[in-house]
Scaffold this motif. Structure first.
Motif, short mmCIF file in Angstrom:
data_model
loop_
_atom_site.label_atom_id
_atom_site.label_comp_id
_atom_site.label_asym_id
_atom_site.label_seq_id
_atom_site.Cartn_x
_atom_site.Cartn_y
_atom_site.Cartn_z
N TYR A 209 0.83 -1.20 0.00
CA TYR A 209 0.00 0.00 0.00
C TYR A 209 0.87 1.26 0.00
O TYR A 209 2.04 1.23 0.41
CB TYR A 209 -0.89 0.02 1.24
N GLN A 210 0.28 2.37 -0.44
CA GLN A 210 0.90 3.68 -0.26
C GLN A 210 0.16 4.33 0.92
O GLN A 210 -1.05 4.56 0.87
CB GLN A 210 0.76 4.56 -1.51
N ILE A 211 0.90 4.64 1.97
CA ILE A 211 0.30 5.04 3.25
C ILE A 211 0.76 6.44 3.62
O ILE A 211 1.96 6.76 3.55
CB ILE A 211 0.70 4.05 4.36
N SER A 212 -0.17 7.28 4.00
CA SER A 212 0.12 8.64 4.44
C SER A 212 -0.06 8.74 5.95
O SER A 212 -1.08 8.31 6.49
CB SER A 212 -0.83 9.63 3.74
N ILE A 213 0.95 9.28 6.63
CA ILE A 213 0.84 9.58 8.06
C ILE A 213 1.12 11.06 8.24
O ILE A 213 2.24 11.53 8.05
CB ILE A 213 1.82 8.74 8.91
N THR A 336 -4.74 6.91 4.79
CA THR A 336 -4.21 8.09 5.48
C THR A 336 -4.52 8.01 6.97
O THR A 336 -5.66 7.74 7.37
CB THR A 336 -4.83 9.39 4.91
N TYR A 337 -3.49 8.22 7.77
CA TYR A 337 -3.65 8.33 9.21
C TYR A 337 -3.32 9.75 9.63
O TYR A 337 -2.46 10.40 9.02
CB TYR A 337 -2.72 7.36 9.94
N SER A 338 -3.97 10.20 10.69
CA SER A 338 -3.74 11.56 11.17
C SER A 338 -3.43 11.53 12.65
O SER A 338 -4.27 11.10 13.46
CB SER A 338 -4.97 12.43 10.90
N LEU A 339 -2.23 11.94 13.02
CA LEU A 339 -1.85 12.04 14.43
C LEU A 339 -2.30 13.39 14.95
O LEU A 339 -1.94 14.43 14.41
CB LEU A 339 -0.33 11.90 14.58
N LYS A 340 -3.08 13.37 16.02
CA LYS A 340 -3.66 14.62 16.53
C LYS A 340 -3.22 14.94 17.95
O LYS A 340 -3.28 16.09 18.37
CB LYS A 340 -5.18 14.54 16.47
N GLU A 341 -2.82 13.94 18.70
CA GLU A 341 -2.48 14.17 20.10
C GLU A 341 -1.04 14.67 20.21
O GLU A 341 -0.10 13.96 19.88
CB GLU A 341 -2.64 12.89 20.91
N LYS A 342 -0.86 15.89 20.68
CA LYS A 342 0.48 16.42 20.87
C LYS A 342 1.10 15.80 22.12
O LYS A 342 0.53 15.84 23.20
CB LYS A 342 0.45 17.94 21.00
N VAL A 343 2.29 15.24 21.94
CA VAL A 343 2.96 14.55 23.01
C VAL A 343 4.03 15.41 23.65
O VAL A 343 4.14 15.52 24.86
CB VAL A 343 3.60 13.24 22.49
#
Length: 409
Positions: A209-213, A336-343
């Protein structure tokens, strides 16, 4: 929170009043967890009997405490002067592996307290306790658990603000700044990162797959993609990382000391091979249009899984901004995945930086106290700035790897 008080509130208050009471106490606890606590304490009462002092034995427990900006939650936690106690609650037995993994993770997050911690899990349907001991699970009797609770020396100030004991910076491991810790697995992903990684591994990574993060700064994009790359390498897969910028010292450590295949975007063509199983492109919002098209074409032709990590707002000059590569990446990828939680970010500092670079974003109703002291230094060129950071490093300052960036007018 006193655990007996919690149980009586759940059993005697109306649902609306109980929920308001929990909000007032700042507690997020599930109904089955309260049931587990009641079952646990009932066992203690059966052993030691009723007494006037019984109520005080279950005082000062933090219920559902979560480390801010990390997302790590503890069901029951009580800090003591002589030792700490952590009890996780399970209504039903899951597996030893899952319980062991959770308690090991708890041990990691409690280790900065530098005090002995008893890590326990109560399993209600089996009416038993297990303990993490020498990285293994062992059964522990109710009498022993109660003895630990009874003999713990409490400090009345310990629970005024648990956040003071858990600085998120304790848990920030970077593949570049903390390379040995990263390689040795001395870190954990956040719940969101873990969820994305699990789904990616189960459904996509083995099928070209072509995956976007995507994700804003401080959401952990770099850690999750390097963690995925490391895990695939350990499974015997051939992995290439392409960095869309100049390589930093951490990259070179991974290349020279740990034999990772990492290259800059300028010479990626000589590294592409049909033998590869996975290609990870980091900072891919900076990639040029022809490079992106070529990578897509080659990876599809060779059936290579491809992960693009990007943040469309982190461009260094107008050409990169105008290319709008982040949007093109999302449109071209299957997933596509989206990281939203700022660590990583101190929220006050993040707001300050945002205001500094764009005064129009200032919120007059902001509730931040801005207690952190921030110094802004101006230097004419990167060379002088580097010299200054070397002086600060000697005074134990730590730096994010920003010097892979080009100077921008």
């Amino acid at each position: 929170m006193n655990l007996l008080s919690l149980i009586e509130a759940k059993n005697n208050l109306t649902p609306d009043v109980y929920n308001d009471y929990m909000k007032f106490k700042g507690i997020n606890v599930r109904d089955y967890e309260v049931q587990c606590i009641e079952s646990m304490i009932r066992n203690f009462i059966d052993i030691i009997g009723e007494s006037n002092e019984l109520v005080s034995h279950f005082d000062q427990f933090s219920v559902g405490y979560e480390i801010k900006q990390i997302g790590k939650e503890f069901d029951l936690l009580r800090l003591g002067e002589n030792y700490n106690i952590n009890i996780e609650l399970k209504s039903k037995f899951t597996t030893n592996e899952k319980i062991l993994k959770q308690l090991k993770k708890n041990d990691y997050y409690l280790s900065p307290l530098k005090k002995t911690t008893y890590l326990l899990t109560f399993i209600e349907d089996e009416n038993r306790f297990v303990q993490l001991y020498n990285n293994e699970l062992i059964d522990i009797e109710f009498e022993v658990v109660f003895d630990l609770i009874y003999k713990q020396k409490l400090n009345n100030n310990n629970h005024d603000n648990l956040d003071e004991y858990f600085d998120p910076s304790y848990y920030l491991v970077s593949p570049f700044n903390s390379t040995n810790e990263f390689i040795n697995g001395k870190y954990f992903l956040t719940a969101q990162q873990d969820s994305i990684k699990k789904e990616l591994n189960e459904d996509y990574i083995n099928d070209a797959y072509q995956i976007s993060i995507k994700g804003a700064p401080c959401t952990g994009k770099t850690l999750i993609i390097y963690d995925i790359a490391k895990e695939q390498r350990l499974m015997g897969k051939k992995v290439l990382i392409i960095h869309c910028g100049m390589l930093n010292s951490g990259h070179h450590t991974l290349i020279n000391d740990f034999d990772w295949a990492i290259c800059g975007i300028r010479n990626y063509r000589s590294y592409i091979s049909s033998e590869l199983d996975l290609i990870v492109i980091d900072e891919s919002q900076r990639i040029e249009t022809n490079q992106f098209s070529n990578l897509l074409e080659q990876t599809k032709t060779m059936n290579i899984t491809c992960i693009f990590s990007h943040d469309g707002d982190q461009c260094l000059h107008n050409k990169e901004i105008n290319r709008k590569m982040a949007l093109k990446i999302i449109e071209s990828c299957n997933v596509t995945y989206s990281l939203k939680e700022k660590v990583r970010t101190n929220k006050e500092m993040a707001a300050f930086i945002k205001y500094l670079f764009n005064m129009n974003t200032i919120d007059s109703n902001s509730k931040y106290n801005f207690e952190n002291i921030i110094h802004i230094k101006y230097f004419k060129n990167m060379q002088t700035a580097k010299k200054y950071t070397k002086v600060l490093r000697n005074d134990e300052w730590k730096f994010i790897n920003i010097f892979s960036m080009k100077m921008v007018d």
